[in-house]
Scaffold this active site. Sequence first.
Site, mmCIF file in Angstrom:
data_model
loop_
_atom_site.group_PDB
_atom_site.id
_atom_site.type_symbol
_atom_site.label_atom_id
_atom_site.label_comp_id
_atom_site.label_asym_id
_atom_site.label_seq_id
_atom_site.Cartn_x
_atom_site.Cartn_y
_atom_site.Cartn_z
ATOM 1 N N GLY C 45 38.605 26.789 62.709
ATOM 2 C CA GLY C 45 37.283 27.349 62.950
ATOM 3 C C GLY C 45 36.978 27.634 64.406
ATOM 4 O O GLY C 45 35.994 28.298 64.711
ATOM 5 N N CYS C 254 31.239 44.055 34.638
ATOM 6 C CA CYS C 254 31.883 45.246 35.193
ATOM 7 C C CYS C 254 31.939 46.326 34.115
ATOM 8 O O CYS C 254 32.328 46.058 32.967
ATOM 9 C CB CYS C 254 33.301 44.890 35.660
ATOM 10 S SG CYS C 254 34.304 46.338 36.065
ATOM 11 N N CYS C 279 33.949 46.279 39.296
ATOM 12 C CA CYS C 279 34.629 45.314 40.167
ATOM 13 C C CYS C 279 34.916 45.942 41.526
ATOM 14 O O CYS C 279 35.368 47.084 41.616
ATOM 15 C CB CYS C 279 35.978 44.906 39.561
ATOM 16 S SG CYS C 279 35.849 43.814 38.158
#
Lengths: 272, 233, 319
Positions: C45, C254, C279
Amino acid sequence: MMPDEISRRTEALPGEEPALLQVEGLSHYYGERLGCRDISFDLWPGEVLGIVGESGSGKSTLLNLLAGRFPPSSGTIRYRDAEGLTHDINSLSEAVRRRILRTEWGFVHQHPRDGLRMRVSAGGNIGERLMACGSRHYGNIRSTALDWLERVEIAADRIDDRPTAYSGGMQQRLQIARNLVSGPRLVFMDEPTGGLDVSVQAKLLDLLRQLVRGLGLSVVLVTHDLAVARLLAHRLIVMRRGEVVESGLSDQVLDDPHHPYTQLLVSSILQG
Amino acid sequence: MDTTVNEPVLSVRGLSKSFTLHTQGGTVIEAFADLDIAVRPGECLALHGPSGAGKSTLLRALYANYKPCSGSIIVKHGNSQVDMATASPRAVLSVRHSTMGYVSQFLRVIPRVSCLDIVAERLSLHGEKDDAAREKAGELLARLRIPKGLWNLAPATFSGGEQQRVNIARGFIRHYPILLLDEPTASLDAANRETVVALIREARSAGSAVIGIFHDEAVRDAVADRVFTLRPH
Amino acid sequence: MTTTVNSADGASSNQPSVAYNFAYLDEQTKRMIRRSILKAVALPGYQVPFGGREMPMPYGWGTGGIQVSASVLGKHDVFKVIDQGSDDTTNAVSIRSFFARVAGVRTTTDTEEADIIQTRHRIPEQPLREGQIMVYQVPIPEPLRWMEPSEAETRTLHALEEYGVMHVKLYEDIARHGEIATSFDYPVLVNGRYVMSPSPLPKFDNPKMNQCPALQLFGAGREKRIYAIPPYTTVKSLDFEDHPFAVQQWNEPCAICGATDSYLDEIITDDAGGRMFVCSDTDHCFKRVAGQSLSAASDEEGEFFTTEVDSSVHERRKK
């Protein structure tokens, strides 16, 4: 009994906490130019210390040194924290200094925009210190913010407005709430009523006086306004050209000034 | 009986005060010199002398509002003694907080604070609950004939007499072992003068040592048992 | 470009047409970037500065991601690029063909098959596996930038773990919208230490970063920062106790594959306000349809979805 002995004996009043801030021989030079020289004093819990003098007298330099914003050329500042540990402000690690700054201290700037996040709502401004101290409950943060808005006399329905939509007086009150929300022990104030209209000043002064007394805050207050100093400060330091020329009980310094400079200041500024 | 009762609560020795006016060519104005005063609990000492003799200056010096040039002002403060002439600001404030009350000639008004709160604050600073403090303040203001309609107003717009009575209420709302009064009845009518006389007598019987300047001879005779005379320089 | 002829040229279209070093960057540069990546992996990070190079494309087109990909790409790796979840948008196609040319690596659209997946906005719906590397293109790496304009100050805030301001941003969202409205680039706390920006990823994908078996590398070309999430690292989305983190949800499946658990894009189908949700991950969608077509064909229940419909919808999306 010698007067000296008596005053020394009464110095440490029984049952009282030791000094919060101990300043010794503080000097600062900007290169060759003098900022302030050889300043020493103690600040006690619940005490409001006013630093008065004309602009350029070194008041703001002293305030910034005390708040640890930059290191002095010489001298020491010792702070006694909430746990009773004494820290030398200028040998603190950055991490500890900043922790103290956002939990135990506050700094109220003359210009609210220096002390507020202008793009963040009033609620966010007040809540920031809480979140910085680990608050992670939105509802609690918000109710604390509402409580503080009420205490500084800002209507609750302004909580989601940005400070840019506030008047100067409201901005200044918001800045005070933002500082006091974490329950600091020591607050530095730099001309807190400086940029405000006289009528707005009175309201702010009264509010400050109530909050300072009610919370038992220790305050270092820089002002060139002797009426503000008289109303808020227990004790005054009069500065001129970087040096302390007179100090003592506020009403004594203002009503019975001894140093020529203080007499000039009092006679020229304070009317009636 | 407490053996300390008859010891002075305030002893002044060799007290001198002069003012050096640096802004006016260093002119020195002598207010008084070499004063000795002792006041015991329950006593009332009236300061006497012509205008300009330094009576108000002396009261202010006793309250540490003015800083004496020499001498001492020993005050019995709780179980300790404090010299108001040399004490630290904190010690002075502590004495003013609980030991020494002062009623000045003029009320220094605080913007926006109601007269009821100005009086009640003296009690709440000593830990009294706000409501109880306000109730007592209201009783005293009523006794001093301040109309109830004014209680919630800031006294800035009050008449001189009304402001003076608010000031008196503030000084008498709680017991101070030492009470300094600077012309407390100066701008009052006969009825209110009587009330103030009664208040002073009550304070004395409660053990307060009172030092006051009373312009009104009748009032002075009614409250004081000793007179201290200052002569002009 | 074609003036430089070498013997390999023409033998295979996957061979570099000019004498670039493998994967375009020179070895010294790749070594330097790898060192930054190693540091980033060691400090999950944390934003590691690196000496970013000029790439043959403008900033904002994935120069950071490309330099990271170039540094970790091996000769036998299979490379996949997605942009908004799609393998065949301009940006994805050009980056894929760039590496096909300068590294000669095999490319794919199949998530499962890929060793390295460079992405701009999405994490594939198919769970990643060990050994894979996700490479994210990052426009603004600093999560605190919104609150704090000074770089020196944000570095100090990271160093001292002073992350209160991050919650101020979320507070503002709730105060303004009644909920945390941030739906992209939603800040996360990595390994309990550094607050990190997941680039323009939808917050829908945030949970996929947590305990992910693949290595995740982030490259910001303009700001010259690299950061990383090693495999199986805890990644927590910031939130409030009374406003917990939640991902987007859709009211309909979808329109192509019928998936109810994938990230959907809204497609405008005509000028009369017609729209459909499909999608965003084209590979995922195609695979599901392929599976359904097979089963539909075997069940002899007639046409379900034809590939013609599929491609026309995805074509429209590209516009």
